[in-house]
Design an enzyme around this catalytic site. Structure first.
Site, PDB file in Angstrom:
ATOM      1  N   GLN A  96       0.896  -1.168  -0.034  1.00 58.50           N
ATOM      2  CA  GLN A  96       0.211   0.155   0.199  1.00 58.50           C
ATOM      3  C   GLN A  96       1.018   1.265   0.144  1.00 58.50           C
ATOM      4  OE1 GLN A  96      -3.180  -0.152   2.885  1.00 58.50           O
ATOM      5  NE2 GLN A  96      -3.235  -2.355   3.024  1.00 58.50           N
ATOM      6  N   GLN A 127      14.399 -11.250  -1.322  1.00 58.06           N
ATOM      7  CA  GLN A 127      14.780 -10.482  -2.052  1.00 58.06           C
ATOM      8  C   GLN A 127      13.345  -9.642  -2.220  1.00 58.06           C
ATOM      9  OE1 GLN A 127      14.286 -14.555  -2.247  1.00 58.06           O
ATOM     10  NE2 GLN A 127      16.407 -14.135  -2.930  1.00 58.06           N
ATOM     11  N   TYR A 133      14.187  -1.939  -2.145  1.00 60.04           N
ATOM     12  CA  TYR A 133      15.278  -1.096  -2.387  1.00 60.04           C
ATOM     13  C   TYR A 133      15.944  -0.695  -3.719  1.00 60.04           C
ATOM     14  CZ  TYR A 133      14.640  -2.056   2.862  1.00 60.04           C
ATOM     15  OH  TYR A 133      14.668  -1.621   4.230  1.00 60.04           O
TER      16      TYR A 133
END
Length: 173
Positions: A96, A127, A133
């Site tokens: 979200q 993973q 990131y």
């Protein structure tokens, strides 16, 4: 679900933060060693000179996630490094945008501190976290290998290299 609000945590958030921290400890397989309690978290994060900063995502009074950061104030370029120690979003609140909102709050705080960089570690094999990131601009640091020394190794090293005057100069435990 109402739109979540991301803000710096307050001392009154501690009772709701601890279950989220335990969930992360369970996921990362260190729940048996998890020793943080309300008193310790309050003492370390909500004093005039805190050891860390915590950001939370909440909606309708429920904490959905958090980020813990620390600042290393003096580095090679005279700019601080901000280290993201923990980022966690409750399973039912994922996908979200909360992780991104928390990380953006960390980045804004780091910017106010004049930080030159933001660093963090990702659990080997996670993973999903790596993709998250990387989507936000993070890159693996292949130049460095993370090392750790557990408490028993730390004590053994300290005692092994201790001269006769160590007890006179020892810091309190």
């Amino acid at each position: 679900m109402l739109s979540p609000y991301v803000r710096e945590a307050r001392a009154e958030d501690v009772p709701a933060l601890l279950p989220l921290m335990r969930e992360l400890a369970r996921f990362e397989d260190y729940l048996e060693d998890f020793a943080v309690d309300e008193e310790q978290l309050t003492a370390r994060a909500f004093t005039p000179e805190p050891q860390c900063r915590i950001f939370v995502a909440e909606t309708s009074g429920r904490l959905l996630g958090y980020a813990v950061v620390q600042e290393l104030t003096f580095t090679y370029d005279l700019r601080p490094t901000v280290r993201l120690k923990e980022l966690y979003v409750a399973p039912d609140a994922r996908s979200q945008g909360l992780g991104e909102q928390l990380l953006a709050a960390v980045a804004r705080w780091a910017k106010t501190r004049g930080a030159g960089r933001l660093k963090w570690d990702v659990l080997a094999g996670n993973q999903k976290a790596e993709r998250f990131y990387q989507r936000l601009g993070g890159q693996p640091d292949t130049k460095w290998i993370a090392y750790t020394m557990d408490h028993s190794a730390l004590v053994a090293l300290a005692e092994h290299h201790c001269a006769a005057d160590c007890t006179a100069n020892a810091a309190p435990a």
